[in-house]
Every structure is written in structure tokens, then in C-alpha cells.
Design a protein around this motif. Sequence first.
Motif, mmCIF file in Angstrom:
data_model
loop_
_atom_site.group_PDB
_atom_site.id
_atom_site.type_symbol
_atom_site.label_atom_id
_atom_site.label_comp_id
_atom_site.label_asym_id
_atom_site.label_seq_id
_atom_site.Cartn_x
_atom_site.Cartn_y
_atom_site.Cartn_z
ATOM 1 N N ASN A 62 0.822 -1.211 0.000
ATOM 2 C CA ASN A 62 0.000 0.000 0.000
ATOM 3 C C ASN A 62 0.856 1.260 0.000
ATOM 4 N N ALA A 65 2.090 1.768 -3.420
ATOM 5 C CA ALA A 65 1.038 2.365 -4.258
ATOM 6 C C ALA A 65 0.989 3.879 -4.065
ATOM 7 N N TRP A 66 1.175 4.334 -2.840
ATOM 8 C CA TRP A 66 1.156 5.776 -2.564
ATOM 9 C C TRP A 66 2.353 6.464 -3.216
ATOM 10 N N SER A 68 3.998 5.425 -5.770
ATOM 11 C CA SER A 68 3.743 5.348 -7.213
ATOM 12 C C SER A 68 2.778 6.432 -7.662
ATOM 13 N N HIS A 69 1.757 6.670 -6.869
ATOM 14 C CA HIS A 69 0.791 7.724 -7.184
ATOM 15 C C HIS A 69 1.471 9.091 -7.177
ATOM 16 N N LEU A 70 2.279 9.351 -6.165
ATOM 17 C CA LEU A 70 2.958 10.648 -6.066
ATOM 18 C C LEU A 70 3.942 10.869 -7.215
ATOM 19 N N ASP A 72 3.753 9.254 -10.159
ATOM 20 C CA ASP A 72 3.092 8.930 -11.417
ATOM 21 C C ASP A 72 3.949 7.969 -12.252
ATOM 22 N N HIS A 74 4.482 3.676 -12.098
ATOM 23 C CA HIS A 74 3.883 2.531 -11.429
ATOM 24 C C HIS A 74 4.595 1.219 -11.759
ATOM 25 N N CYS A 103 12.334 5.573 -8.429
ATOM 26 C CA CYS A 103 11.300 4.877 -7.649
ATOM 27 C C CYS A 103 11.883 3.705 -6.871
#
Length: 113
Positions: A62, A65-66, A68-70, A72, A74, A103
Motif C-alpha cells: 500500500n 502504491a502511494w 507510485s501515485h505521487l 506517477d 507505477h 522509484c
Amino acid sequence: MAQTVPDLAGKKCKACEGGVAPLTQAEIRDLLKQLEGWELIDGRIAKVYTFKNYYQTMAFVNATAWVSHLEDHHPDISVGYNRCRIEYVTHAINGLSENDFICAAKLDKLFGL
């Protein structure tokens, strides 16, 4: 001076919608040296993180995922009871970009918390 993991982890991913060349093998080797436990497999970088239990595994997934969202950007994630495998590749260029390494460094930093 060469970048270190904290340098990579402190960077922000740049939008990549194609039209940029993927990293060369020499660039990939240099960036991989800055990461611990990441491997180049079939044009992707990958690492398996292990945990004590499923709860910790899912908490990391999780948090990934956060991040990755920040950023952009993935990864592909495979999850098991006490492990998850993370793979990065920049699909828009069908190869690796600096974003993949940024990342990866951020996840290593997260795992160390």
C-alpha cells in the motif's frame, strides 16, 4: 561525484510519454550500482522484499502504491504471504528510464523505515 541512493530517492520522476531513448546498458549498470539487491531481468529492474507476515507485506504494498501515485510511475507488483516482488520498466519507451531507478531508491528508503 556519483549519485547515491539518497540522491536518487530525493529526485522527482519526470513525465515520460515516449519520444525519449531508453537508458543505455552502461547507464543501467551505473545506476544499478547505486541500488542494493535490484537486478536487471529481461529489460526490467526487479527486487523481492521479504517481511515477517502478511500484514507487513500489505502495508508495504500500500505504501508502494502511494509512492507510485505521487511519482506517477507505477511498478508491476507480485504479492505473497511474506514477500512482494517489484518490477520497474518505463512502458512508454519500452525500456528503462531514470524514473525506474528513482522509484526503486524511494522504495528501498521506505523499506528501511
